[in-house]
Design a protein around this motif. Structure first.
Motif, PDB file in Angstrom:
ATOM      1  N   SER A  18      -2.298   3.827  -3.363  1.00  0.00           N
ATOM      2  CA  SER A  18      -2.502   5.271  -3.256  1.00  0.00           C
ATOM      3  C   SER A  18      -1.184   6.017  -3.062  1.00  0.00           C
ATOM      4  O   SER A  18      -1.057   7.172  -3.482  1.00  0.00           O
ATOM      5  N   THR A  19      -0.179   5.374  -2.437  1.00  0.00           N
ATOM      6  CA  THR A  19       1.109   6.051  -2.286  1.00  0.00           C
ATOM      7  C   THR A  19       1.785   6.249  -3.644  1.00  0.00           C
ATOM      8  O   THR A  19       2.433   7.267  -3.883  1.00  0.00           O
ATOM      9  N   ILE A  20       1.611   5.269  -4.542  1.00  0.00           N
ATOM     10  CA  ILE A  20       2.165   5.406  -5.894  1.00  0.00           C
ATOM     11  C   ILE A  20       1.487   6.560  -6.616  1.00  0.00           C
ATOM     12  O   ILE A  20       2.147   7.397  -7.251  1.00  0.00           O
ATOM     13  N   VAL A  21       0.173   6.624  -6.503  1.00  0.00           N
ATOM     14  CA  VAL A  21      -0.578   7.692  -7.158  1.00  0.00           C
ATOM     15  C   VAL A  21      -0.234   9.037  -6.550  1.00  0.00           C
ATOM     16  O   VAL A  21      -0.072  10.038  -7.256  1.00  0.00           O
ATOM     17  N   GLU A  22      -0.083   9.089  -5.231  1.00  0.00           N
ATOM     18  CA  GLU A  22       0.223  10.347  -4.546  1.00  0.00           C
ATOM     19  C   GLU A  22       1.532  10.951  -5.034  1.00  0.00           C
ATOM     20  O   GLU A  22       1.633  12.149  -5.264  1.00  0.00           O
ATOM     21  N   ILE A 102      12.619  -1.614 -11.937  1.00  0.00           N
ATOM     22  CA  ILE A 102      11.508  -2.368 -11.366  1.00  0.00           C
ATOM     23  C   ILE A 102      11.531  -2.209  -9.851  1.00  0.00           C
ATOM     24  O   ILE A 102      12.575  -2.384  -9.217  1.00  0.00           O
ATOM     25  N   ALA A 103      10.380  -1.869  -9.277  1.00  0.00           N
ATOM     26  CA  ALA A 103      10.283  -1.700  -7.829  1.00  0.00           C
ATOM     27  C   ALA A 103       9.016  -2.356  -7.317  1.00  0.00           C
ATOM     28  O   ALA A 103       8.050  -2.538  -8.057  1.00  0.00           O
ATOM     29  N   SER A 104       9.028  -2.708  -6.039  1.00  0.00           N
ATOM     30  CA  SER A 104       7.828  -3.261  -5.413  1.00  0.00           C
ATOM     31  C   SER A 104       7.597  -2.588  -4.080  1.00  0.00           C
ATOM     32  O   SER A 104       8.530  -2.096  -3.434  1.00  0.00           O
ATOM     33  N   ILE A 105       6.336  -2.572  -3.672  1.00  0.00           N
ATOM     34  CA  ILE A 105       5.956  -2.034  -2.373  1.00  0.00           C
ATOM     35  C   ILE A 105       5.370  -3.152  -1.531  1.00  0.00           C
ATOM     36  O   ILE A 105       4.532  -3.927  -2.005  1.00  0.00           O
ATOM     37  N   ALA A 158       9.603  -2.151   2.410  1.00  0.00           N
ATOM     38  CA  ALA A 158       8.864  -2.803   3.477  1.00  0.00           C
ATOM     39  C   ALA A 158       7.399  -2.367   3.411  1.00  0.00           C
ATOM     40  O   ALA A 158       6.952  -1.811   2.408  1.00  0.00           O
ATOM     41  N   GLY A 159       6.664  -2.592   4.488  1.00  0.00           N
ATOM     42  CA  GLY A 159       5.226  -2.402   4.445  1.00  0.00           C
ATOM     43  C   GLY A 159       4.740  -0.971   4.467  1.00  0.00           C
ATOM     44  O   GLY A 159       5.390  -0.077   5.017  1.00  0.00           O
ATOM     45  N   SER A 160       3.602  -0.771   3.863  1.00  0.00           N
ATOM     46  CA  SER A 160       2.784   0.436   3.962  1.00  0.00           C
ATOM     47  C   SER A 160       3.575   1.720   3.808  1.00  0.00           C
ATOM     48  O   SER A 160       3.972   2.080   2.713  1.00  0.00           O
TER      49      SER A 160
END
Length: 324
Positions: A18-22, A102-105, A158-160
């Motif tokens: 949801s953070t990506i969509v936001e 390229i990124a990761s969450i 990092a997380g969340s």
């Protein structure tokens, strides 16, 4: 438009997605009159792809979205997952080879590591999974206490909530500090937390003006164009300098002077983007004694000179106006 692809694996948690969509999928960006992102949430493996325990992903996009993406942001997999579809891993490698960012969450870093994209690079994941990432992927230079890493073409968070920081960082790279600040206000979060800030601090970052500590930050922001002494700052917060400094670090992960320097650099970014003021005048308005002082702190935090920063974002904005 800048295409952002988010490949989702089965039972991926919804918060980080949801953070990506936001940030990248919000239609509110149209109010700024600039081209925003074309977000394509895609199935990272053959379906059905479940969204946590809440439903099934309904999308027309598959892994072919990675072939045209300018940026790929990988949300975390299910906590118990230890292997990933070969087609997804190869799609990430191909996207990276042709120049996509390229990124990761959060634990999405495990997917990038499985694809070999983190070998020899700094990377971060949720603090509870750091040892596991280091053990399973010894070639990765795991960072123990940061919010996100930026190695140019490969980034991790990092997380969340740190995923939101990383997404805003990407917006800042693409559109500048002012636009990223607007996106942060939409999400009602602090405009910027440095990637080097500790990801796991004893107390949450205090920003809202509704709290006494948040009010002391506003007090300093209103005085960025003049000297701010810690003793005066502590007095305004109703405490001693020593107690203030300790509480400040507990709350923000930074010393008062580090936070102040970062705020001044961010104000300088906004002025460089939005005004024609000479660098000397920008320095004065941001509380730096000289232009040399601004250049020193700006280079340390942004990685370039104020003049080059202005040229870069003026050129980007000119391109946006032509495209529109």
């Amino acid at each position: 438009m800048h295409v952002v692809a988010a490949p989702v694996t089965d039972h991926a948690p919804m918060f980080e997605l949801s953070t990506i969509v936001e940030i990248f999928g919000s239609g509110r960006a149209a109010s700024m009159g600039i081209p925003w992102y074309d977000l394509r949430v895609c199935a990272g493996e053959p379906g059905p792809v479940h969204l946590g325990e809440w439903g099934v992903l309904d999308t027309r996009h598959g892994l072919e979205a990675l072939e045209i993406a300018d940026t790929v942001v990988v949300p975390p997999p299910h906590d118990e997952r230890r292997s990933f579809p070969p087609e997804l891993l190869e799609g990430l490698r191909r996207a990276h080879r042709r120049g996509a960012r390229i990124a990761s969450i959060c634990t999405g870093a495990f997917i990038l590591a499985a694809a070999g994209l983190l070998d020899g690079r700094p990377a971060i994941t949720h603090w509870s999974s750091l040892d596991d990432l280091a053990r399973r992927h010894p070639a990765v230079r795991v960072q123990p206490a940061v919010l996100y890493t930026d190695d140019g073409d490969v980034l991790t968070s990092a997380g969340s909530a740190a995923g939101l920081d990383l997404c805003l960082h990407l917006v800042r790279l693409d559109h500048g500090a002012r636009v990223a600040g607007t996106a942060a206000r939409w999400s009602v979060v602090p405009p910027h937390r440095d990637g080097g800030q500790a990801q796991y601090v004893p107390a949450p970052v205090t920003e809202p003006s509704s709290s006494p500590f948040g009010a002391s930050l506003d007090w300093a922001r209103e005085r960025l164009d003049r000297p701010v002494e810690v003793r005066d700052w502590a007095h305004a917060a109703g405490t001693s300098p020593r107690t203030f400094a300790r509480r400040f670090r507990d709350a923000t992960g930074e010393t008062p002077l580090q936070w102040l320097a970062a705020e001044r650099v961010r104000r300088a970014q906004e002025l460089l983007e939005g005004t024609d003021l000479p660098v000397e005048a920008v320095a004065a308005r941001c509380g730096f004694v000289t232009a040399a002082g601004l250049r020193k702190h700006f280079g340390r935090r942004v990685g370039t000179t104020p003049q080059q920063y202005r040229r870069t974002f003026r050129a980007a904005h000119d391109d946006d106006r032509v495209a529109s």
